[in-house]
Each structure stands twice: as structure tokens, then as C-alpha cells.
Design a protein around this motif. Structure first.
Motif, PDB file in Angstrom:
ATOM      1  N   GLU A  64      39.782  31.552  48.349  1.00 26.60           N
ATOM      2  CA  GLU A  64      39.897  31.239  46.787  1.00 26.60           C
ATOM      3  C   GLU A  64      40.695  32.846  46.415  1.00 26.60           C
ATOM      4  N   LEU A  68      35.115  31.869  42.841  1.00 26.07           N
ATOM      5  CA  LEU A  68      35.085  30.563  43.022  1.00 26.07           C
ATOM      6  C   LEU A  68      34.642  29.607  41.531  1.00 26.07           C
ATOM      7  N   GLN A 203      36.496  34.792  48.602  1.00 20.48           N
ATOM      8  CA  GLN A 203      37.114  35.079  47.466  1.00 20.48           C
ATOM      9  C   GLN A 203      38.100  36.179  47.371  1.00 20.48           C
TER      10      GLN A 203
END
Ligand SMILES: Cc1cc2nc3c(=O)[nH]c(=O)nc-3n(C[C@H](O)[C@H](O)[C@H](O)COP(=O)(O)OP(=O)(O)OC[C@H]3O[C@@H](n4cnc5c(N)ncnc54)[C@H](O)[C@@H]3O)c2cc1C
Ligand SMILES: [Zn+2]
Lengths: 415, 107
Positions: A64, A68, A203
Motif C-alpha cells: 500500500e 491501509l 504500508q
């Protein structure tokens, strides 16, 4: 992972609530995975979850670029329904709705699914005909919806003005099983369950390139270095065109901004979800008491996550006529998301020209409701390499073949 | 608020006065073309995050179609030009290149 339960609350209360663990880990990427999902929105996380749960594939990373659930999943108005017109749509949206019904138990995470009932107002004769057609189609599909009279609408929504004159209520399509869920909780619940299965949610890591060999995907270049993978799932909503470009193909998709806003919190006044497609207005009341309002999309390509001001005015002007009591409400916040629009307003869940690379996108203005069903179908596609019955019709070559799944109906917006 | 100058009547029109028409300079393919060419013409779109050439109509003004170069990531408008152009004018392309050195150019 420690399970959440009433006993856990009691136990943690004894130790000043200092014992709660992190909901998900923050790992560094490994060298290689069996599957990588790009995009930790609801659809990407649900895909990973069902890859693990239904197919036993757990050596998975979800990559990501931001945080998220920070994309459209965290920006939508959370409307859930399954009364679509076409059979393939009814199948996947109803699968999703059924999964939503016990998702909190399944994930051991309260997603606050609230099947409070959903009305789609008919405010023109064109819409009346359209919705009657949908009722018939839904009856054949086994999806329970009904056509209700203006008087019944007034009973369900006492704050509504059914007399017009500009936008009279001529009836409504009513799905009693429809409703809302907490958008962040859906992303968080899936993330926690994925992390508990040993999957890596990475992330702050942007995919910047896709590496392939002899037409088969090998891995992805990211801002945290190269990561190899046997299979790749692209689930990036508004940025689908950009990532598809890295993988060497083009999509029938354009990205535009869609906005929403919320009012100051007020006492409970409306316990159903109301959609008014003719005027592009959607409204429900959150548990905090805010009126959650969704508007229309801009008509031009846009990646700025903010929409045009005039849409706010148009949406509110129309809603004030339909709900006179909101005329003096103050709006607290307004925001936009970049939605990925296909020509037939239906999603793409598909193999791609690149081997072992799959794509899930095109949910546009209406994919929150589909998250569990979409993840289910995408995981099946990635695990077996071939689409199952839920996904087959949504392949990216349907445009070329002229096999549209046309959900663009009257309003051109399909929440 | 998006403001585009209509190249015909010179009005600086704000977006409620305009109708968007999406990607410009699509090469049309019809009977006799391959399936791939026809598919790309009908459906495949560049949809760039950055410099975009697109069609607009001065709907509540002179009514004419024109073309615009705009950045989809910042909403910056580089310029507008008549719809009768088969590709963007050279001076506009040079202006964009000066502002966006990383831009891969018009293709
Ligand atoms: C204002 C608004 C209202 C809406 N209302 C509703 C509604 O009422 N009901 C409904 O059903 N739907 C609604 N929708 C649509 C719904 O929000 C989306 O269809 C759905 O959330 C899409 O989920 P997703 O997981 O595909 O995308 P996202 O949640 O956007 O996730 C995609 C992720 O991919 C990441 N990403 C992108 N590029 C990269 C890259 N290169 N590398 C790594 N990561 C990348 C992004 O950061 C993002 O987090 C609404 C949307 C908006 C904007
Ligand atoms: Zn003009």
C-alpha cells in the motif's frame, strides 16, 4: 492474535487496558511471495483474506502506497445494497451482502453492519419504469426487493417531502436487507485477519514498476526495493490505469472525482438509507448523528481527491427540497475520492495480457458494498488462474466483445 | 474551480458553463480496421495522471467544441486550442515541456 470478546474487555479492564495488542504487524518486505496484492483498500485486503481462508495461500503481501483503507474505502458513504439490474451484478453484489451479514463474526471484528433498509426514490416517470423493471429482474434473480408507494415512503422516512413540486416522490425501490457498515472497520477487520494469518501488510510503500519475463510477471519494483512474486493482483481503484501501464496494458477506465460530505451531528431523524439518483443525492445518518451525504461525479479526468464546488451546491439544493428540515444544518467536512469508471459502470475482475497478473478495478462509485464478494471472486481467480462463476462475466475483454454489463441506468451513478 | 478560455469566443468560462468530452485526438477506426484497433478506439483510454489532452464544449456559450491541455494531478490548465487540430499545437507542447520536464511528450 488475541480474540476480541466481552471477556477480553473484562480482562483488559483489570490491567488499565494496557494489554491490547496491535491489530496488525508492520513488517519489512520479504524477498519473494506466493502472491502480492497491490492496494490495501477493502477489495485488496478482502482478496488477500479469502486467498488465505478459502485457498490456503498465506505467503502473501499486500502493498500500500499510503495507509491501509486510506483510498476510496475510507472515503465512501458506505451504502450497501444488492438490487442491481443485470444477473452477473446481482450475483456478486448479493454474495457480498450475504457475506456482510456475518462478517463481524467471521472476522472477529465489529464492522457495524447495519441492515437498516434502503430506498431508491423514483422522482421521474423514467425512474418509475426503470425501478419496476429492476423489481422484476430481482424477483427472477431471487434478490428480495419491492416497489413501494409514496405513502409508504413517507411512513419509512417521516422527514421527507413527497409532494415536490420539483422532485415529487412517485414511489421507491426498497431493499429491506440493504444498509450501511463502518467503512474503516471493514478495512481494519480484514487487515487484522490477514495479519493474523501471517500475511505482510506493507504500508508507505508504492509500487513503481512491474517486472516480467516472457510475458509472465516476476515481481514489483517498489519504494522499498524489488519484491518477487509468483502471482500479482492489481487492486488500486483510481490508479488502475497507472499500474496497468506498468504491467504493459491499457484499460477502458477513466478516473474522476466523486465527493461526499457530512453535517454536524443531530438527534436521530432518519433510520434508513435514502438514495435520490435523479438529483445525485444520497443520505443516511451515522451512529454519531451526522447526516452522511454523497453527491455526483465530475465529468473530467481528475486525480486530486477533491471535486468541484458546484456539485456540493447542486446536491444540497436538491436534498433540501426533498428533506426541508436539513436546510439549516451546517456541513462539517467535505472530501473527494478518485473513482475508476468503466463504460458500462460495472467492475473488472479479470486475467490480463500479462501472465499470472490479475486485476480487480472499475468499481467506480459503488464498490464498498461489493468488498466481500469481490475479494471472494478475486481470490478464487488468483488461486486457480481461471475465473469462477462470480467473476467470469466481469473480464476486461467484454467491451471488445460487446458483452456489457450495463448498470448505467437513469442516473449514470451506481452507488 | 476549473476555468478554461474558449478559443473561439475568448470567454474565460468556468466549468458550469462547459461540458466535458474526455480524451482528445482519438484516431477513429471503423469498418475494415482490425478488432484491436476498433477496441482501442472505442474503449482504451490513456487516463494519465499528469498532462491530458481533452475535449470540451462551450455548452452555455458559443456552443462549440474545443480542445484543452490540462494536468489531471494538479488541475493546472496549460492552454486551449480549436477542435480542428489533429494534434496539439507545437508552441503549447513546448510550453508544457518547459513546465513539466519529466513529461514523456505528446504521443
Ligand atoms: C465519495 C465516495 C462515495 C462513495 N460511496 C459509496 C457507497 O455509498 N457505496 C458503495 O458501495 N461504494 C461507494 N463508493 C465507492 C467505493 O468507495 C469504492 O468502490 C471502493 O471503496 C473501492 O475499494 P478499493 O479497495 O478498490 O479501492 P481503494 O480503497 O481506493 O484502495 C486502493 C488502494 O490502492 C493504493 N494504491 C494505488 N496505487 C498504488 C501503488 N502504485 N502502489 C501501492 N498502492 C497503491 C491506494 O493508496 C489505495 O489505498 C464511494 C466512493 C467515493 C469516493
Ligand atoms: Zn465559446
Amino acid at each position: 492474535m488475541k480474540r476480541y470478546s466481552v471477556f477480553a474487555i473484562a480482562r483488559e479492564a483489570m490491567s488499565y487496558h494496557l494489554g491490547w495488542e496491535r491489530a496488525w504487524a508492520a513488517p519489512q518486505p520479504k524477498k519473494e511471495y506466493d502472491a502480492i496484492i497491490i492496494g490495501a483498500g477493502g477489495h485488496g485486503l478482502a482478496t488477500a483474506y479469502y486467498l488465505g481462508k478459502n485457498h490456503g495461500i498465506r505467503n502473501v503481501a499486500i502493498i500500500e502506497k499510503g495507509w491501509l483503507g486510506g483510498g476510496n474505502t475510507g472515503r465512501n458513504t458506505t451504502i450497501i445494497r444488492s438490487n442491481y439490474l443485470q444477473d452477473p451484478s446481482a450475483a456478486i453484489y448479493d454474495k457480498a451482502l450475504k457475506l456482510y451479514e456475518d462478517l463481524s463474526q467471521d472476522l472477529n471484528y465489529n464492522v457495524m453492519f447495519s441492515p437498516r433498509g434502503l430506498l431508491m426514490l423514483a422522482q421521474t416517470h423514467h425512474e418509475v419504469r426503470g425501478y419496476l423493471r429492476t423489481v422484476h429482474a430481482n424477483t427472477l434473480q431471487g434478490v428480495a426487493t419491492e416497489w413501494i408507494s409514496p405513502a409508504r415512503v413517507k411512513e419509512l422516512v417521516p422527514i421527507i417531502n413527497i409532494d415536490g413540486p420539483r422532485y415529487p416522490i412517485l414511489g421507491a425501490l426498497y431493499q429491506a436487507r440493504g444498509g450501511t457498515a463502518r467503512h474503516d472497520a471493514v478495512a481494519w477487520g480484514y487487515a487484522r485477519a490477514c495479519s493474523a494469518m501471517g500475511m505482510d501488510i506493507i504500508q508507505q510503500c508504492e509500487v513503481t514498476g512491474v517486472r516480467s519475463e516472457n510475458g509472465v510477471v516476476k515481481g514489483v519494483e517498489t519504494t522499498k526495493g524489488y519484491i518477487g512474486t509468483k502471482k500479482l493482483g492489481i487492486v488500486v481503484a483510481g490508479h488502475s490505469g497507472q499500474v496497468a501501464d506498468m504491467a504493459g496494458f491499457r484499460l477502458p477506465i477513466e478516473a474522476v472525482a466523486l465527493q461526499a460530505l457530512v453535517s454536524e451531528p443531530i438527534k436521530p431523524c432518519m433510520d434508513v438509507v435514502v438514495m435520490a439518483n435523479t438529483v445525485h443525492g444520497y443520505m443516511s445518518q451515522s451512529d454519531k448523528g451526522e447526516m452522511v451525504i454523497g453527491g455526483g461525479t465530475d465529468g473530467f479526468n481528475n486525480f486530486t481527491q477533491r471535486g468541484s464546488f458546484h456539485h456540493i451546491e447542486e446536491t444540497l439544493r436538491a436534498l433540501v427540497e426533498t428533506f426541508p428540515m436539513i436546510s439549516r444544518l451546517k456541513m462539517l467536512r467535505q472530501w473527494g475520492g478518485i473513482v475508476d469508471m468503466t463504460g458500462d459502470r460495472s467492475p473488472i475482475i479479470s486475467k490480463t495480457p500479462l501472465g499470472n497478473c490479475f486485476i480487480n478495478c472499475g468499481w467506480g462509485t459503488g464498490g464498498f458494498k461489493a468488498i466481500p464478494g469481490s475479494g471472494w471472486a478475486m481470490a478464487d481467480l488468483m488461486a486457480r488462474g481461471e475465473p469462477g462463476p462470480l467473476a467470469a462475466d466481469f473480464n476486461m475483454w467484454r467491451f471488445r466483445e460487446g458483452q456489457f454489463i450495463d448498470e448505467s441506468v437513469a442516473a449514470g451513478v451506481a452507488h | 474551480m476549473l476555468i478554461l478560455e474558449c478559443p473561439y469566443c475568448g470567454v474565460k468560462a468556468e466549468e458550469t458553463e462547459l461540458s466535458p468530452g474526455y480524451e482528445a485526438h482519438l484516431k477513429r477506426f471503423g469498418p475494415g480496421s482490425s478488432d484491436d484497433e476498433f477496441n482501442d478506439y472505442m474503449f482504451a483510454r490513456k487516463n494519465p495522471k499528469g498532462v491530458h489532452f481533452e475535449r470540451w464544449r462551450h455548452a452555455y456559450g458559443c456552443g462549440k467544441w474545443f480542445l484543452a491541455a490540462r494536468c489531471t494531478a494538479t488541475l493546472e490548465v496549460f492552454g486551449t486550442y480549436p477542435a480542428q487540430s489533429s494534434e496539439p499545437p507545437a508552441d503549447l507542447v513546448a510550453k508544457i515541456k518547459a513546465k513539466r520536464p519529466d513529461w514523456s511528450g505528446y504521443k
